[in-house]
Write a protein that holds these residues in place. Structure first.
Motif, mmCIF file in Angstrom:
data_model
loop_
_atom_site.group_PDB
_atom_site.id
_atom_site.type_symbol
_atom_site.label_atom_id
_atom_site.label_comp_id
_atom_site.label_asym_id
_atom_site.label_seq_id
_atom_site.Cartn_x
_atom_site.Cartn_y
_atom_site.Cartn_z
ATOM 1 N N ARG A 46 -6.036 -3.638 -12.884
ATOM 2 C CA ARG A 46 -7.157 -3.862 -11.858
ATOM 3 C C ARG A 46 -6.802 -5.048 -11.107
ATOM 4 O O ARG A 46 -6.555 -6.327 -11.592
ATOM 5 C CB ARG A 46 -8.490 -3.999 -12.190
ATOM 6 N N THR A 63 0.187 7.035 1.774
ATOM 7 C CA THR A 63 0.168 8.370 1.593
ATOM 8 C C THR A 63 -0.590 8.797 2.777
ATOM 9 O O THR A 63 -0.333 10.122 3.088
ATOM 10 C CB THR A 63 -0.906 8.538 0.471
ATOM 11 N N MET A 64 -1.397 8.138 3.574
ATOM 12 C CA MET A 64 -1.888 8.526 4.847
ATOM 13 C C MET A 64 -1.506 7.381 5.899
ATOM 14 O O MET A 64 -0.558 6.837 6.235
ATOM 15 C CB MET A 64 -3.373 8.394 4.542
ATOM 16 N N ARG A 102 0.650 -1.148 0.087
ATOM 17 C CA ARG A 102 0.392 0.069 0.040
ATOM 18 C C ARG A 102 0.980 1.331 -0.044
ATOM 19 O O ARG A 102 1.928 1.364 0.917
ATOM 20 C CB ARG A 102 -0.835 -0.013 1.262
ATOM 21 N N ASP A 103 0.770 2.162 -0.860
ATOM 22 C CA ASP A 103 1.367 3.322 -0.827
ATOM 23 C C ASP A 103 1.128 4.341 0.296
ATOM 24 O O ASP A 103 -0.032 4.533 0.587
ATOM 25 C CB ASP A 103 0.902 4.230 -2.366
ATOM 26 N N PHE A 115 -12.477 -4.969 -1.923
ATOM 27 C CA PHE A 115 -11.254 -4.276 -1.920
ATOM 28 C C PHE A 115 -10.632 -4.101 -3.393
ATOM 29 O O PHE A 115 -9.677 -3.747 -3.388
ATOM 30 C CB PHE A 115 -10.190 -4.293 -0.736
ATOM 31 N N LEU A 116 -11.545 -3.975 -4.262
ATOM 32 C CA LEU A 116 -11.019 -4.229 -5.613
ATOM 33 C C LEU A 116 -10.419 -2.764 -5.719
ATOM 34 O O LEU A 116 -11.042 -1.797 -5.439
ATOM 35 C CB LEU A 116 -12.293 -4.262 -6.495
ATOM 36 N N ARG A 117 -9.373 -2.580 -6.302
ATOM 37 C CA ARG A 117 -8.771 -1.292 -6.658
ATOM 38 C C ARG A 117 -7.628 -1.232 -7.822
ATOM 39 O O ARG A 117 -7.295 -2.600 -8.223
ATOM 40 C CB ARG A 117 -8.116 -0.700 -5.526
ATOM 41 N N SER A 118 -6.913 -0.223 -8.091
ATOM 42 C CA SER A 118 -6.199 -0.038 -8.949
ATOM 43 C C SER A 118 -4.658 -0.008 -8.671
ATOM 44 O O SER A 118 -4.426 0.373 -7.571
ATOM 45 C CB SER A 118 -6.295 1.228 -9.917
ATOM 46 N N THR A 154 -2.501 1.876 -15.004
ATOM 47 C CA THR A 154 -2.733 1.045 -13.785
ATOM 48 C C THR A 154 -3.422 -0.215 -14.290
ATOM 49 O O THR A 154 -4.029 -0.198 -15.487
ATOM 50 C CB THR A 154 -4.032 1.479 -13.009
ATOM 51 N N ARG A 170 3.646 1.122 -13.043
ATOM 52 C CA ARG A 170 4.990 1.382 -12.995
ATOM 53 C C ARG A 170 5.649 0.734 -11.787
ATOM 54 O O ARG A 170 7.002 0.562 -11.597
ATOM 55 C CB ARG A 170 5.386 3.047 -13.062
ATOM 56 N N ASP A 173 -1.377 1.064 6.428
ATOM 57 C CA ASP A 173 -2.298 0.115 6.490
ATOM 58 C C ASP A 173 -1.864 -1.109 7.488
ATOM 59 O O ASP A 173 -0.656 -1.128 7.910
ATOM 60 C CB ASP A 173 -2.341 -0.585 5.117
ATOM 61 N N SER A 174 -2.679 -1.632 7.919
ATOM 62 C CA SER A 174 -2.450 -2.459 8.990
ATOM 63 C C SER A 174 -1.863 -3.716 8.273
ATOM 64 O O SER A 174 -0.881 -4.336 9.220
ATOM 65 C CB SER A 174 -3.679 -3.161 9.658
ATOM 66 N N LYS A 175 -1.830 -4.045 7.240
ATOM 67 C CA LYS A 175 -0.999 -4.944 6.430
ATOM 68 C C LYS A 175 -0.692 -4.516 5.110
ATOM 69 O O LYS A 175 -1.356 -4.381 4.179
ATOM 70 C CB LYS A 175 -2.027 -6.307 6.234
ATOM 71 N N LYS A 226 -0.578 0.796 -9.679
ATOM 72 C CA LYS A 226 0.169 1.317 -10.633
ATOM 73 C C LYS A 226 1.060 0.680 -11.670
ATOM 74 O O LYS A 226 1.823 -0.237 -11.061
ATOM 75 C CB LYS A 226 1.124 2.521 -9.949
#
Lengths: 290, 118
Positions: B43, B19-20, B16-17, B77-80, B41, B84, B23-25, B82
């Motif tokens: 999916r 940025t905030m 996980r990037d 938790f489907l997501r994009s 990106t 790169r 994440d717990s994992k 990157k």
């Protein structure tokens, strides 16, 4: 950056932006997501489950956009918008704040998905090809990061002191009451209570286990859902929760906890969950006003 | 090369990037379920190891695929991810590629997610 109170420059109907339109979450609807009193993003619902929805990010003409985003010529916001089916994301229902109306019919969305899968032209045109410049790259990175944060914003978060240990996880990592007692320096009877979920671990105990087994602290705790959570996760409660947040000058997580606690205090009250939650809300908003 | 360009059915250990809040994992097994040549990106459908639900696809432990615990492939938790990052040793390390018939089973689970009806 979007605002809950001020419509973006692309949107002329300020009342619609600030108040939205009534209606339940449905596929094809355009919504504004928010958390902690901050607008997060526009989203087009593409699939609805019990406590989350799959959405396509939506951006406005003033923002950078590129293929395979698709330009939709009209919207409930009375401006064209860009939809991003290739960036479909799972989002908790607790983030859905304001509904603006139907953006696309399901059939049109299904055709867009099919076009993307088959490499064909969608029902509406693609945005222009992506520019190879720093500004576009930076904007793109920020969008992907923002939507990852939205995806991973879960409620309620399992909290040490309020949530039992997850027995299935303990078993999977080889924890039993006997070695749990040794790991935490507690009596075997206390360890048994923690292992069985009869008592909640402290923050320090969770951290100790997390460090020892090199596992995330939240992984050790049971995901907690009750009738109050199932009710409050519904978008219909969002404005009320924001009102509590403002009334008590606290963040959204704390406001939700406050309402759950007030609801639980009147556990013997009669009526549906919704009725009892409304009563709890009423008590919180009236408190100390008299 | 499976590690540098994600193809449908490839499994990666995705960070996980940060940025905030952390994440717990921070690292999660995720499978590529869709990708487009013009996108930056791909999916990803994540695999969780706790609290699987009725509409998740159970995924037994499989050492060959480097799935070290039982788990579930989930739409929640489907997501994009990157492009790169793909193949980066600490951000998005390639783990394995699903083979048949498991590949079809997992990709069909993704296709059967809540979605607009034609």
């Amino acid at each position: 950056m979007l605002s809950l109170d001020r419509p973006p420059a692309d949107v002329t109907d300020g009342d619609l932006w600030r108040e939205g339109q009534p209606g339940d979450l449905a596929v094809g609807d355009l919504w504004l997501l928010s958390w902690d009193g901050r607008a997060l993003a526009l989203a087009l619902a593409s699939g609805v489950a019990s406590d989350y929805a799959l959405v396509w990010p939506v951006t406005l003409p003033s923002e950078i956009a590129f293929q395979p985003a698709i330009e939709v010529p009209t919207s409930p916001l009375d401006t064209r918008v860009l939809v991003w089916p290739s960036r479909e994301t799972g989002v908790g229902l607790h983030l859905f704040h304001r509904r603006f109306g139907t953006l696309l019919r399901e059939r049109t969305m299904a055709l867009m998905i099919k076009a993307g899968e088959a490499g064909k032209e969608p029902p509406y045109p693609y945005a222009p090809p992506r520019s190879d410049d720093k500004q576009t790259e930076s904007w793109d990175e920020a969008m992907v990061d923002a939507w990852e944060d939205i995806c991973l914003n879960v409620w309620p978060k399992p909290l040490p002191g309020e949530t039992p240990l997850n027995r299935a996880v303990l078993r999977a990592i080889g924890v039993r009451p006997s070695n749990l007692a040794a790991l935490l320096g507690v009596a075997t009877s206390d360890a048994a209570g923690l292992f069985l979920g009869e008592t909640n671990p402290t923050h320090e105990q969770v951290e100790a286990l997390a460090d020892h087994f090199e596992i995330g602290p939240e992984e050790l705790l049971r995901t907690y859902t009750d009738e109050a959570v199932a009710e409050l996760i519904r978008p219909a409660w969002k404005d009320h929760i924001v009102a509590i947040s403002q009334r008590y000058s606290e963040g959204e997580e704390a406001a939700r906890t406050r309402l759950r606690t007030e609801f639980a205090l009147a556990a013997r009250a009669t009526g549906t969950t919704r009725d009892r939650m409304r009563a709890a809300l009423g008590r919180l908003l009236e408190r100390d006003r008299r | 090369m499976p590690d540098a360009a994600a193809q449908r059915g490839d499994i990666y250990n995705v960070h996980r990037d940060a940025t905030m809040d952390q994440d717990s994992k921070p690292l999660r097994r995720m499978v590529c379920v869709a990708e487009w040549p013009s996108e930056s990106t791909w999916r990803a459908m994540p695999r969780i190891t706790t609290d699987g639900r009725a509409d998740d696809l159970f995924s037994p432990r499989n050492e060959e695929l480097k799935l070290t615990q039982d788990g579930w492939w989930t739409w929640r938790f489907l997501r994009s991810v990157k492009k790169r990052w793909t193949g980066h040793a600490s951000l998005c390390a390639y783990l394995s590629s699903l083979t048949e018939p498991l590949r079809t089973e997992v990709l069909d689970h993704y296709k059967n997610r809540p979605r607009p009806r034609a």
